[in-house]
Design a protein around this motif. Structure first.
Motif, PDB file in Angstrom:
ATOM      1  N   PRO A  46      10.740   0.913   5.574  1.00 38.31           N
ATOM      2  CA  PRO A  46       9.541   0.878   4.712  1.00 38.31           C
ATOM      3  C   PRO A  46       8.325   1.680   5.569  1.00 38.31           C
ATOM      4  O   PRO A  46       8.230   1.478   6.639  1.00 38.31           O
ATOM      5  N   ALA A  47       7.419   2.541   4.780  1.00 37.32           N
ATOM      6  CA  ALA A  47       6.484   3.323   5.509  1.00 37.32           C
ATOM      7  C   ALA A  47       5.269   2.407   5.826  1.00 37.32           C
ATOM      8  O   ALA A  47       5.137   1.197   5.207  1.00 37.32           O
ATOM      9  N   VAL A  48       4.798   2.866   6.988  1.00 34.68           N
ATOM     10  CA  VAL A  48       3.576   2.203   7.479  1.00 34.68           C
ATOM     11  C   VAL A  48       2.510   2.900   7.312  1.00 34.68           C
ATOM     12  O   VAL A  48       2.122   3.909   7.456  1.00 34.68           O
ATOM     13  N   THR A  49       1.562   2.439   6.155  1.00 39.98           N
ATOM     14  CA  THR A  49       0.407   3.064   5.471  1.00 39.98           C
ATOM     15  C   THR A  49      -0.841   2.313   5.581  1.00 39.98           C
ATOM     16  O   THR A  49      -0.619   0.989   5.768  1.00 39.98           O
ATOM     17  N   LYS A  50      -1.945   2.834   5.190  1.00 42.33           N
ATOM     18  CA  LYS A  50      -3.112   2.079   5.076  1.00 42.33           C
ATOM     19  C   LYS A  50      -3.148   1.285   4.050  1.00 42.33           C
ATOM     20  O   LYS A  50      -3.579   0.002   4.209  1.00 42.33           O
TER      21      LYS A  50
ATOM     22  N   GLY B 254      -0.621  -0.356   2.673  1.00 44.33           N
ATOM     23  CA  GLY B 254       0.225  -1.518   2.659  1.00 44.33           C
ATOM     24  C   GLY B 254      -0.188  -2.375   4.057  1.00 44.33           C
ATOM     25  O   GLY B 254       0.095  -3.372   3.989  1.00 44.33           O
ATOM     26  N   THR B 255      -0.956  -1.918   4.930  1.00 46.05           N
ATOM     27  CA  THR B 255      -1.232  -2.859   6.018  1.00 46.05           C
ATOM     28  C   THR B 255      -2.778  -3.088   6.365  1.00 46.05           C
ATOM     29  O   THR B 255      -3.141  -4.086   7.040  1.00 46.05           O
ATOM     30  N   GLY B 256      -3.603  -2.048   5.872  1.00 46.61           N
ATOM     31  CA  GLY B 256      -5.044  -2.317   6.084  1.00 46.61           C
ATOM     32  C   GLY B 256      -5.478  -1.558   7.458  1.00 46.61           C
ATOM     33  O   GLY B 256      -6.657  -1.754   7.529  1.00 46.61           O
ATOM     34  N   SER B 257      -4.513  -1.171   8.315  1.00 48.63           N
ATOM     35  CA  SER B 257      -4.936  -0.696   9.664  1.00 48.63           C
ATOM     36  C   SER B 257      -5.687   0.549   9.692  1.00 48.63           C
ATOM     37  O   SER B 257      -5.504   1.424   8.520  1.00 48.63           O
ATOM     38  N   ASN B 258      -6.314   0.597  10.542  1.00 50.87           N
ATOM     39  CA  ASN B 258      -7.263   2.038  10.673  1.00 50.87           C
ATOM     40  C   ASN B 258      -6.243   3.123  11.073  1.00 50.87           C
ATOM     41  O   ASN B 258      -5.202   3.014  11.407  1.00 50.87           O
ATOM     42  N   THR B 259      -6.686   4.371  10.843  1.00 50.25           N
ATOM     43  CA  THR B 259      -5.970   5.613  11.070  1.00 50.25           C
ATOM     44  C   THR B 259      -5.308   5.700  12.492  1.00 50.25           C
ATOM     45  O   THR B 259      -4.239   6.052  12.723  1.00 50.25           O
TER      46      THR B 259
ATOM     47  N   ARG C 148      -1.446   6.080  13.256  1.00 47.02           N
ATOM     48  CA  ARG C 148      -0.670   7.230  14.026  1.00 47.02           C
ATOM     49  C   ARG C 148      -0.048   6.822  15.230  1.00 47.02           C
ATOM     50  O   ARG C 148       1.067   7.260  15.428  1.00 47.02           O
ATOM     51  N   GLU C 149      -0.363   5.861  15.942  1.00 50.76           N
ATOM     52  CA  GLU C 149       0.462   5.172  16.967  1.00 50.76           C
ATOM     53  C   GLU C 149       1.484   4.831  16.616  1.00 50.76           C
ATOM     54  O   GLU C 149       2.607   4.817  17.388  1.00 50.76           O
ATOM     55  N   LEU C 150       1.471   4.013  15.588  1.00 49.89           N
ATOM     56  CA  LEU C 150       2.773   3.169  14.864  1.00 49.89           C
ATOM     57  C   LEU C 150       3.680   4.199  14.592  1.00 49.89           C
ATOM     58  O   LEU C 150       4.909   4.166  14.718  1.00 49.89           O
ATOM     59  N   MET C 151       3.358   5.401  13.876  1.00 56.75           N
ATOM     60  CA  MET C 151       4.055   6.437  13.779  1.00 56.75           C
ATOM     61  C   MET C 151       4.694   7.210  14.832  1.00 56.75           C
ATOM     62  O   MET C 151       5.771   7.263  14.835  1.00 56.75           O
TER      63      MET C 151
ATOM     64  N   LEU D 173      -3.781  17.668   8.552  1.00 56.38           N
ATOM     65  CA  LEU D 173      -5.119  17.822   8.079  1.00 56.38           C
ATOM     66  C   LEU D 173      -5.563  16.472   7.615  1.00 56.38           C
ATOM     67  O   LEU D 173      -6.672  16.033   7.792  1.00 56.38           O
ATOM     68  N   ALA D 174      -4.569  15.869   6.764  1.00 53.45           N
ATOM     69  CA  ALA D 174      -5.029  14.632   6.021  1.00 53.45           C
ATOM     70  C   ALA D 174      -3.760  14.289   5.468  1.00 53.45           C
ATOM     71  O   ALA D 174      -2.648  14.917   5.190  1.00 53.45           O
ATOM     72  N   SER D 175      -3.438  12.812   5.006  1.00 59.19           N
ATOM     73  CA  SER D 175      -2.577  12.359   4.327  1.00 59.19           C
ATOM     74  C   SER D 175      -2.999  11.092   3.543  1.00 59.19           C
ATOM     75  O   SER D 175      -2.967  10.041   4.066  1.00 59.19           O
ATOM     76  N   ALA D 176      -3.366  11.386   2.188  1.00 59.29           N
ATOM     77  CA  ALA D 176      -3.827  10.109   1.483  1.00 59.29           C
ATOM     78  C   ALA D 176      -2.901   8.955   1.448  1.00 59.29           C
ATOM     79  O   ALA D 176      -3.356   7.851   1.468  1.00 59.29           O
ATOM     80  N   PRO D 177      -1.717   9.580   0.919  1.00 65.44           N
ATOM     81  CA  PRO D 177      -0.480   8.199   0.913  1.00 65.44           C
ATOM     82  C   PRO D 177      -0.481   7.578   2.174  1.00 65.44           C
ATOM     83  O   PRO D 177      -0.220   6.219   2.227  1.00 65.44           O
ATOM     84  N   LEU D 178      -0.623   8.179   3.247  1.00 66.11           N
ATOM     85  CA  LEU D 178      -0.395   7.504   4.474  1.00 66.11           C
ATOM     86  C   LEU D 178      -1.707   6.959   5.231  1.00 66.11           C
ATOM     87  O   LEU D 178      -1.497   5.608   5.721  1.00 66.11           O
TER      88      LEU D 178
END
Length: 357
Positions: free
Chosen positions: A39-43, A45-50, A54-57, A94-99
């Motif tokens: 499962p993707a780790v996203t904002k 889904g987790t509410g975590s900050n960017t 990114r560190e988790l990725m 540059l950006a990723s709205a889904p992530l």
């Protein structure tokens, strides 16, 4: 695979989308071995900050790469397809709205990975570019005799890439290195959707992705659950319930689908108007795969309602002739990431077509 493949060494490949993170080994024969998904780790889904996301990725990529290197010690290259807007001249994300939602701070993922794991060569490419590379490597596509095609994905985000079939070249903005971010074009909201313009994951109001991307469709279905009918409530997911309602010829479901395909149809209409070099458009992604013919027929209805000026008059089937659903197992971005890594690992003078981030 034509001249987009480079050499045929095995490559560790990743596809980092807004729903799933997939990985595999692309073998010399083009087979995806040791395929896995998480499962993707996203904002969202987790509410975590960017920074945390990114560190988790990075840790995910490093851990999985090191695991695969133990199994395949001869691998040198790692290709990463990512659902993010990238600068194709620099490789920066540059950006990723889904992530990562509305974050727009540039991120050099490749440099970070190279610093932490220097044994391998890391290559990062936009996921729609990798999809386009995989499409142009297909024998059946090359047999069509087309010169320029566009790949369009409709999943947790929406984007397009036009690509030269023979060279594999994706033309980019000379300054900013991007192309085809049609999901972030402004859209017109039509009934039965709310008159209030929805907010895109990127933070802007009223974008195409805010209406027509997968998660946006699911949010709207939750607000308009009555259109699905009581007989469809046993289906496990919103898109599956919508598909069931469409199978039962529910007129409210048909009207809803037309309202969410209309913004993308308008974007494709402009695409074909401004770039007549495009011989064919291939659509893929979770939304298109789930709704299949229902989705395509809705898109055709919306396109034909507007028409392509003077072209539709003489060729009423122009959209059905030039736009089709890509029959796929959903793994083409993985294949494209491997193709990209192989060609980038070649000497610059040996690369066909130029850069394709």
């Amino acid at each position: 695979m034509g001249n987009v493949a480079g050499d045929n060494r095995p490559v560790i490949v990743f596809d980092l989308g807004g729903t799933w993170w997939r990985l595999a080994i692309l073998t010399p024969s083009g087979v995806l071995a040791d395929h896995d998904r998480h499962p993707a780790v996203t904002k969202a889904g987790t509410g975590s900050n960017t920074a945390t996301l990114r560190e988790l990725m990075v840790q995910f990529l490093l851990a999985q790469t090191r695991r695969l290197l133990e199994i395949h010690p001869g691998v040198v290259d790692v290709g990463i397809s990512i659902g993010a807007t990238t600068n194709g001249h620099t490789g920066q994300i540059l950006a990723s709205a889904p992530l990562w939602g509305d974050s727009a701070d540039p991120f050099d993922l490749r440099a970070t990975l190279r610093e932490n794991e220097p044994r391998t060569r890391w290559w990062v490419v936009n996921d729609v570019t990798s999809l386009a590379l995989a499409i142009t490597s297909r024998p059946e596509v090359r047999a069509m005799g087309v010169k320029i095609v566009a790949a369009v994905t409709v999943s947790s985000g929406i984007a397009a890439r036009t690509i030269d079939v023979e060279s594999g070249e994706v033309v980019l903005d000379r300054v900013h290195g991007i192309q085809g971010e049609i999901g972030h074009l402004p859209a017109v909201v039509s009934a039965p959707l709310s008159a209030d313009l929805p907010v895109c994951d990127c933070g802007a109001v009223g974008h195409v992705s805010a209406i027509a991307a997968g998660k946006a469709i699911e949010r709207q279905l939750a607000q308009l659950a009555s259109i699905l009918g009581a007989d469809a409530t046993t289906e496990p997911a919103p898109l599956a319930r919508l598909c069931a309602a469409l199978e039962h010829n529910n007129p409210h479901a048909t009207a809803f689908l037309d309202s969410v395909t209309a913004p993308l149809a308008r974007a494709l209409l402009y695409l074909l108007t401004f770039d007549p070099r495009i011989d064919h458009v291939f659509l893929s992604g979770g939304v298109v795969d789930t709704l299949a013919d229902h989705y395509m027929n809705s898109l055709y209805r919306c396109l034909e309602a507007d028409g392509l000026y003077l072209v539709s008059t003489h060729q009423p089937t122009v959209f059905r002739d030039r736009i089709s659903r890509l029959e796929s197992d959903g793994l083409d971005p993985l294949r494209g990431a491997g193709l990209f890594a192989r060609r980038q690992s070649l000497p610059a003078t040996a690369r066909p077509g130029g850069r394709n981030h």
